[in-house]
Design an enzyme around this catalytic site. Structure first.
Site, PDB file in Angstrom:
ATOM      1  N   TYR A 139       0.839  -1.202   0.000  1.00 32.36           N
ATOM      2  CA  TYR A 139       0.000   0.000   0.000  1.00 32.36           C
ATOM      3  C   TYR A 139       0.868   1.243   0.000  1.00 32.36           C
ATOM      4  O   TYR A 139       0.724   2.125  -0.854  1.00 32.36           O
ATOM      5  CB  TYR A 139      -0.926   0.007   1.222  1.00 32.36           C
ATOM      6  CG  TYR A 139      -1.657   1.324   1.400  1.00 32.36           C
ATOM      7  CD1 TYR A 139      -2.626   1.726   0.484  1.00 32.36           C
ATOM      8  CD2 TYR A 139      -1.371   2.160   2.481  1.00 32.36           C
ATOM      9  CE1 TYR A 139      -3.296   2.933   0.636  1.00 32.36           C
ATOM     10  CE2 TYR A 139      -2.035   3.369   2.641  1.00 32.36           C
ATOM     11  CZ  TYR A 139      -2.996   3.752   1.720  1.00 32.36           C
ATOM     12  OH  TYR A 139      -3.644   4.949   1.877  1.00 32.36           O
ATOM     13  N   LYS A 143       1.314   3.789  -3.228  1.00 34.76           N
ATOM     14  CA  LYS A 143       0.821   5.159  -3.060  1.00 34.76           C
ATOM     15  C   LYS A 143       1.944   6.166  -3.273  1.00 34.76           C
ATOM     16  O   LYS A 143       1.711   7.271  -3.785  1.00 34.76           O
ATOM     17  CB  LYS A 143       0.204   5.337  -1.668  1.00 34.76           C
ATOM     18  CG  LYS A 143      -1.130   4.629  -1.475  1.00 34.76           C
ATOM     19  CD  LYS A 143      -2.257   5.225  -2.298  1.00 34.76           C
ATOM     20  CE  LYS A 143      -2.788   6.500  -1.688  1.00 34.76           C
ATOM     21  NZ  LYS A 143      -3.977   7.020  -2.396  1.00 34.76           N
TER      22      LYS A 143
END
Length: 330
Positions: A139, A143
Site C-alpha cells: 500500500y 501510493k
C-alpha cells in the site's frame, strides 16, 4: 461545477461527496459498487474499476475537476493488486484528465509514502521528509509511486495537488475505530512499545475540509500546485492516550497491555509467512509494517497547508470524540 470523486463510497469519499454537494457542486462518484448513501445525497454514480482505462475515461468525460480518492488500502495483499488499483488506476485518471482537458486534480495520498521503518517524523512539513525506501507494505509503496506521478503531471494545463491525511476517524468510520474496539472487546488488543510515541490523527470533517480548501486554491501556478501536504488535526497525542480515548468514545474497554517492538516485528514476520502458506483469509492481525507504524512517532506541521490554502482544523479532537460518542450511542 461538475466534479468526479473516485472512491466516493468510502469513509472519506462520502464526506467529500456530501461536502461538495453542500457547496453547490454537481457530484459524480466512481466506484466498483453502488452505494445507497450516495443516492440519498443526490450524487450520481458510475460503476467501474480504476484499472480499466476505458471506464475511467468514460467517468471523467464532461466533468470540470477530479478528486482522486479511490485506492486499494490495507496492510496486506499482493503487490500486483495494489499496483493495479493505486498506480495503474492513477495513471488512468491522469490520462483521462489530459484527454478531456480537465484543469484540476486533487489526489488523496497518505503519510505512509514517507514511512522509513522506525524513523520518526516530528513536526515537519512534506517538503522536509523524503519518500520512504524498502517499504514493508505494498500500500505505502504503490501510493508513493502514484503520488509522485500526480505531482509530476502538474503543468500549465493540469494543476495537481496531493494531500496526506493521517489516520482519519469519526462517525461513519467502518475501519480504524471499529477494528480497535472489536479487538479490545475480545481482549486481543496490545500496544506496541510503551505507547509514549506521539501520533497525529485527522477528524473526518477536517480531512474533507482540507480537500475543499486545496481544490479552491488550486490553479496553474498556485502555491499548492505540484506539491504534497501532510494533513491532520495538529494535536499529536501519545499512542496510549489516543487509543484509549477512541475506545472510551465507543464504549470499549481500555488497553494497557503491551508487547515490545521486537516481539511485534517477529510476530508480524511470522504472520506474513503463514498467511499465504496456509491460505488464510483476510488480513493478518499484525505485519512488520504495522509494528513499525504503531511504535513510531508520526506528527506533522500544518503550517504549509495553512500558508498555501488556508487549512485550519475546525473540529478539535475533544469535540470529535464527543461527536463519536454521541453517534455510537445513537
Amino acid at each position: 461545477m461538475k466534479i468526479l470523486v473516485t472512491g466516493g463510497g468510502g469513509f472519506l469519499g462520502q464526506a467529500l461527496c456530501r461536502g461538495l454537494v453542500e457547496r453547490g457542486h454537481q457530484v459524480l462518484a466512481f466506484n466498483r459498487s453502488h452505494y445507497p448513501e450516495l443516492q440519498v445525497m443526490g450524487v450520481g454514480q458510475i460503476r467501474g474499476d480504476l484499472a480499466d482505462p476505458q471506464a475511467v475515461l468514460h467517468a471523467v468525460a464532461g466533468v470540470d475537476a477530479v478528486f482522486h480518492n479511490g485506492a486499494k488500502a490495507g496492510a496486506w495483499g499482493s503487490y500486483d493488486s495494489y499496483h493495479q488499483a493505486n498506480v495503474i488506476g492513477t495513471d488512468n485518471v491522469i490520462a483521462a484528465c489530459r484527454a478531456h482537458g480537465i484543469g484540476r486534480l486533487v489526489y488523496t495520498s497518505t503519510p505512509s509514502v514517507t514511512h522509513r521503518a522506525t524513523h520518526p517524523v516530528e513536526g515537519l512539513g512534506a517538503d522536509e521528509v523524503p519518500y520512504g525506501e524498502d517499504f514493508q507494505a505494498p500500500y505505502a509503496a504503490t501510493k508513493a509511486i502514484a503520488e509522485q506521478r500526480v505531482l509530476a503531471a502538474n503543468d500549465a494545463s493540469l494543476a495537481t495537488v496531493a494531500l496526506r491525511p493521517r489516520l482519519i476517524w469519526g462517525p461513519g468510520d467502518q475501519q480504524l475505530v471499529p477494528r480497535l474496539a472489536e479487538r479490545a472487546r475480545q481482549g486481543r488488543l496490545r500496544l506496541v512499545g510503551d505507547g509514549s510515541n506521539k501520533v497525529d490523527t485527522t477528524y473526518i470533517d477536517n480531512a474533507a475540509l482540507a480537500h475543499f480548501l486545496a481544490f479552491e486554491a488550486l490553479a496553474p501556478g498556485a502555491a499548492c500546485a505540484g506539491k504534497a501536504y501532510f494533513i491532520s488535526n495538529g494535536e499529536p497525542l501519545p499512542m496510549r492516550e489516543l487509543v484509549n480515548q477512541l475506545l472510551a468514545a465507543v464504549g470499549a474497554p481500555r488497553v494497557d497491555k503491551a508487547i515490545s517492538f521486537k516481539t511485534a516485528y517477529r510476530i508480524g514476520a511470522i504472520c506474513e509467512r503463514l498467511w499465504p502458506l496456509l491460505r488464510l483469509r483476510g488480513e493478518p492481525p499484525l505485519t512488520r509494517f504495522l509494528a513499525e507504524q504503531l511504535c513510531t512517532p508520526h506528527w506533522y506541521s500544518m503550517e504549509p497547508a495553512r500558508r498555501d490554502f488556508g487549512y485550519v482544523p475546525q473540529v478539535s479532537i475533544e469535540e470529535g470524540l464527543r461527536r463519536l460518542k454521541a453517534s455510537s450511542a445513537a
